[in-house]
Enzyme design. Structure first.
Site, PDB file in Angstrom:
ATOM      1  N   GLY A  27       0.857  -1.268   0.265  1.00 45.64           N
ATOM      2  CA  GLY A  27      -0.225  -0.043  -0.124  1.00 45.64           C
ATOM      3  C   GLY A  27       1.198   1.243  -0.127  1.00 45.64           C
ATOM      4  O   GLY A  27       0.263   1.993   0.928  1.00 45.64           O
ATOM      5  N   ALA A  40       8.600  14.290  -5.950  1.00 44.88           N
ATOM      6  CA  ALA A  40       8.224  15.215  -7.416  1.00 44.88           C
ATOM      7  C   ALA A  40       8.240  14.166  -8.820  1.00 44.88           C
ATOM      8  O   ALA A  40       8.156  13.507  -8.764  1.00 44.88           O
ATOM      9  CB  ALA A  40       9.694  15.442  -7.959  1.00 44.88           C
ATOM     10  N   LYS A  82       5.293  22.599 -10.619  1.00 41.50           N
ATOM     11  CA  LYS A  82       6.468  22.126 -10.791  1.00 41.50           C
ATOM     12  C   LYS A  82       6.829  21.685 -12.229  1.00 41.50           C
ATOM     13  O   LYS A  82       6.155  21.704 -12.505  1.00 41.50           O
ATOM     14  CB  LYS A  82       7.159  20.125 -10.625  1.00 41.50           C
ATOM     15  CG  LYS A  82       8.148  19.830 -11.224  1.00 41.50           C
ATOM     16  CD  LYS A  82       9.105  18.940 -11.109  1.00 41.50           C
ATOM     17  CE  LYS A  82      10.244  18.183 -11.447  1.00 41.50           C
ATOM     18  NZ  LYS A  82      10.492  16.649 -11.598  1.00 41.50           N
ATOM     19  N   THR A 118      11.537   9.512 -12.222  1.00 40.66           N
ATOM     20  CA  THR A 118      10.794   9.003 -13.469  1.00 40.66           C
ATOM     21  C   THR A 118       9.665   8.140 -12.415  1.00 40.66           C
ATOM     22  O   THR A 118       9.452   6.788 -13.249  1.00 40.66           O
ATOM     23  CB  THR A 118      11.753   8.250 -14.087  1.00 40.66           C
ATOM     24  OG1 THR A 118      12.905   8.097 -13.413  1.00 40.66           O
ATOM     25  CG2 THR A 118      11.617   9.555 -15.050  1.00 40.66           C
TER      26      THR A 118
HETATM   27  P1  FAD Z   1       6.686   1.130  -1.098  1.00 35.59           P
HETATM   28  O1  FAD Z   1       6.429   2.074  -0.798  1.00 35.59           O
HETATM   29  O2  FAD Z   1       8.195   1.006  -0.314  1.00 35.59           O
HETATM   30  O3  FAD Z   1       5.473   0.454  -0.265  1.00 35.59           O
HETATM   31  C1  FAD Z   1       5.738  -0.849  -0.112  1.00 35.59           C
HETATM   32  C2  FAD Z   1       3.818  -1.778   0.418  1.00 35.59           C
HETATM   33  O4  FAD Z   1       4.443  -2.763   0.355  1.00 35.59           O
HETATM   34  C3  FAD Z   1       4.332  -1.383   1.673  1.00 35.59           C
HETATM   35  O5  FAD Z   1       2.498  -0.738   2.186  1.00 35.59           O
HETATM   36  C4  FAD Z   1       4.131  -2.129   2.306  1.00 35.59           C
HETATM   37  O6  FAD Z   1       3.650  -2.367   4.098  1.00 35.59           O
HETATM   38  C5  FAD Z   1       4.207  -3.515   2.116  1.00 35.59           C
HETATM   39  N1  FAD Z   1       4.435  -4.708   2.197  1.00 35.59           N
HETATM   40  C6  FAD Z   1       5.664  -4.924   1.759  1.00 35.59           C
HETATM   41  N2  FAD Z   1       5.908  -6.243   2.116  1.00 35.59           N
HETATM   42  C7  FAD Z   1       5.035  -5.907   2.650  1.00 35.59           C
HETATM   43  C8  FAD Z   1       4.561  -7.780   3.460  1.00 35.59           C
HETATM   44  N3  FAD Z   1       5.233  -9.541   4.085  1.00 35.59           N
HETATM   45  N4  FAD Z   1       3.310  -7.642   3.812  1.00 35.59           N
HETATM   46  C9  FAD Z   1       2.463  -6.979   3.255  1.00 35.59           C
HETATM   47  N5  FAD Z   1       2.948  -5.361   2.946  1.00 35.59           N
HETATM   48  C10 FAD Z   1       4.261  -5.916   2.393  1.00 35.59           C
HETATM   49  N6  FAD Z   1       9.771   8.979  -7.345  1.00 35.59           N
HETATM   50  C11 FAD Z   1       9.292   9.866  -7.668  1.00 35.59           C
HETATM   51  O7  FAD Z   1       8.133   9.477  -8.298  1.00 35.59           O
HETATM   52  N7  FAD Z   1       9.782  10.980  -7.614  1.00 35.59           N
HETATM   53  C12 FAD Z   1      10.699  10.850  -6.701  1.00 35.59           C
HETATM   54  O8  FAD Z   1      10.972  12.258  -6.638  1.00 35.59           O
HETATM   55  C13 FAD Z   1      11.086  10.191  -6.201  1.00 35.59           C
HETATM   56  N8  FAD Z   1      12.657  10.080  -5.389  1.00 35.59           N
HETATM   57  C14 FAD Z   1      12.792   8.952  -4.249  1.00 35.59           C
HETATM   58  C15 FAD Z   1      13.501   9.206  -3.871  1.00 35.59           C
HETATM   59  C16 FAD Z   1      13.723   8.394  -2.760  1.00 35.59           C
HETATM   60  C17 FAD Z   1      15.435   8.371  -2.451  1.00 35.59           C
HETATM   61  C18 FAD Z   1      13.806   6.813  -3.199  1.00 35.59           C
HETATM   62  C19 FAD Z   1      14.233   4.895  -2.615  1.00 35.59           C
HETATM   63  C20 FAD Z   1      12.464   6.737  -4.616  1.00 35.59           C
HETATM   64  C21 FAD Z   1      12.245   7.930  -4.836  1.00 35.59           C
HETATM   65  N9  FAD Z   1      11.000   7.876  -5.740  1.00 35.59           N
HETATM   66  C22 FAD Z   1      10.865   8.803  -6.535  1.00 35.59           C
HETATM   67  C23 FAD Z   1      10.571   6.417  -5.744  1.00 35.59           C
HETATM   68  C24 FAD Z   1       9.420   6.215  -5.336  1.00 35.59           C
HETATM   69  O9  FAD Z   1       9.193   7.174  -3.648  1.00 35.59           O
HETATM   70  C25 FAD Z   1       9.160   5.035  -5.696  1.00 35.59           C
HETATM   71  O10 FAD Z   1       8.588   4.489  -6.816  1.00 35.59           O
HETATM   72  C26 FAD Z   1       7.108   5.203  -4.736  1.00 35.59           C
HETATM   73  O11 FAD Z   1       7.166   5.561  -3.599  1.00 35.59           O
HETATM   74  C27 FAD Z   1       6.598   3.515  -5.234  1.00 35.59           C
HETATM   75  O12 FAD Z   1       7.218   2.737  -4.236  1.00 35.59           O
HETATM   76  P2  FAD Z   1       6.302   1.216  -3.509  1.00 35.59           P
HETATM   77  O13 FAD Z   1       5.129   1.703  -3.474  1.00 35.59           O
HETATM   78  O14 FAD Z   1       6.679   0.038  -4.438  1.00 35.59           O
HETATM   79  O15 FAD Z   1       7.237   0.329  -2.641  1.00 35.59           O
END
Ligand code: FAD
Length: 499
Positions: A12, A50, A78, A345
């Protein structure tokens, strides 16, 4: 043909809730039951603030009211990214959204600008892009329909609080019938014969069955990696950064810049992202060139306001899964891969993953041809963005640290060399196969990083020297006047979408 009836989204974060929102909106609760599982204990990455203008397509698809979305995510607007100290220390340039000028007689604007340089006029390319000029002056407004005016084509994206964005999309998805289950997934059941996933199992024993599983579990790749065994392709040799310190600071009054700032540092770069209530900051670096403590110190010494909490360290590796879709598991978001946030991105890649999934939406037969196409296009999308990122690091005069010397001398990805060769000869740029970054972006960064060309495109001689000057000065003047007409970014927010 049997229709997919149960879709399970694991995670999530931004990826999970964007996927839930889009599938709920497009497919609807009558088509399939959509369940999202997330663990409050594990939490989300929580950075990522961003975006790029393509997010407007996603927002339109959902039918979001933009002011409401900005207000609830404490967002700002932006117009592009300012790159400070990248080409050399003391130098800065702007990568704007939207085009420079416009093409004339079928010849690209940038060819005429290059001709203008040869005629001894040293105008900055930024003077020919409204977003760049407005950003410099802290201005913003949405496009308005005025014939032949740059004001009608203002291109923009957003900065927002990633945590609030996920909450916003959660409310949206639940409103359309998506179910949320809180709990930690500890195992999964697979069909022994087919290898397809049948259910995920929570710590308290609950079993959540599905026909299609979407892995949005973040870097851990719970389903795509741990269950389906799909390995990661490591791109560290091209994208050496593997850590980031992130820290919010208090809002600096009157400094809500309508752009992201990226400042090159000794072993990476620092971001600055203004939101309505605070500023996001971070140092993206490689621990092969600077240790974590020194990187944190650098970040803390270079903030424009006191930190609001302790910096948070995020570890990552540039690259992607060999396959983004395997059997009945599709990885979207960080579980599928990651490239550092230099050009914002990642959220876009989530959006592209969702769009492609909808284009090739499976039935229970899971046609391999659809899966193959999805995987091939996903890899290509990544490769094009990677090449664009590498350009920023590789084309620099900086040689003041081991890090920059590595970047200057790194082995190039195959297609990038061809882009360099074309640009260096006659300043030409070609956008390949609808790659994300268009010729304006490549031009902005190539010129900004100090690349030069031997001669301008000969077809720019379709216009006489005098005509080129007259036309370009006219464009510059129209842009100048348009920016003068625009309100400040702060005033625009105050009047329309203050939190
Ligand atoms: P996460 O946010 O890690 O979410 C993972 C989810 O999986 C969580 O809800 C967690 O609870 C769940 N989960 C994991 N394991 C389990 C389990 N065993 N059981 C139940 N639930 C589980 N993107 C941009 O477009 N612009 C930016 O400026 C940008 N800056 C960034 C800067 C940094 C330093 C980083 C690292 C990333 C950045 N990103 C940026 C990327 C962006 O943060 C991610 O693409 C975005 O947040 C998506 O993350 P996600 O949902 O894939 O993973």
């Amino acid at each position: 043909m049997e229709t997919i009836r149960k879709i399970v989204i694991v995670g999530g974060g931004t990826a999970g809730w964007m996927t839930a929102a889009a599938l709920s909106k497009i497919l609807g609760a009558n088509y399939a039951e959509i369940t999202l599982v997330e663990s409050d204990d594990i939490g989300t990455v929580g950075v990522g603030e961003a975006t790029i203008p393509q997010i407007n397509i996603f927002n339109r698809l959902l039918g979001l009211k933009e002011d409401d979305f900005i207000r609830q995510t404490h967002g700002t607007f932006k117009l592009g990214i300012e790159f400070v100290d990248w080409a050399r220390k003391g130098h800065s340039y702007f990568h704007p959204f939207g085009p420079y000028g416009f093409d004339m007689k079928g010849v690209s604007f940038h060819a005429f600008w290059q001709k203008l340089q040869t005629l001894g006029v040293s105008d900055s390319i930024s003077d020919y892009n409204l977003q760049a000029v407005a950003a410099r002056e802290g201005k913003f407004m949405r496009p308005v329909q005025v014939e032949n005016s740059p004001l009608s084509t203002i291109a923009y994206a957003f900065h927002f609080d990633a945590g609030l964005y996920a909450k916003f999309l959660r409310r949206f998805s639940e409103g359309l019938g998506a179910q949320r289950i809180e709990g930690r997934i500890v195992s999964a059941d697979k069909n022994a014969e087919t290898g397809f996933l049948e259910a995920v199992v929570l710590g308290d024993g609950r079993r959540i069955e599905g026909d299609l599983f979407i892995d949005c579990s973040g870097f851990r790749g719970l389903l795509i990696g741990q269950q389906m065994g799909i390995d990661y392709e490591d791109w560290s040799k091209w994208l050496p950064n593997n850590r980031a310190w992130a820290v919010p600071t208090a809002r600096v009054h009157d400094n809500q810049t309508p752009y992201t700032r990226s400042t090159a540092r000794e072993a990476g770069w620092q971001w600055r992202i203004p939101l309505q209530h605070r500023t996001g900051n971070g140092y993206v670096f490689s621990n092969n060139f600077i240790d974590e403590q020194a990187a944190m110190d650098t970040l803390l010494q270079n903030l424009d306001a006191p930190p609001l909490k302790d910096p948070m360290l995020v570890k990552f590796q540039g690259g992607h899964r060999h396959k983004f879709w395997e059997k009945n598991v599709v990885a979207i978001g960080l579980s599928s891969g990651f490239m550092e946030p230099l050009e914002s991105t990642s959220i876009h890649l989530i959006q592209v993953g969702i769009a492609k999934l909808l284009q090739m939406f499976p039935d229970k037969g899971f046609e391999q041809a659809d899966i193959n196409r999805y995987n091939r296009l996903s890899v290509l999308e990544y490769e094009y963005i990677r090449d664009f990122l590498v350009l920023h690091f590789n084309q620099t005069e900086r040689d003041d640290s081991e890090y920059w010397r590595y970047c200057r001398n790194m082995e190039l990805p195959p297609r990038l060399q061809e882009k360099y060769d074309l640009f260096r000869s006659r300043g030409r740029i070609f956008r390949e196969n609808e790659e994300l970054f268009n010729d304006t972006s490549w031009f902005a960064v190539m010129v900004g990083q100090g690349m030069t060309w031997r001669g301008y495109d000969p077809v720019a001689d379709v216009m006489s020297d005098e005509d080129v000057k007259r036309q370009l000065f006219g464009i510059k003047d129209a842009i100048r006047k348009s920016s003068d007409y625009m309100p400040t970014h702060e005033d625009f927010i105050r009047a329309n979408c203050a939190m």
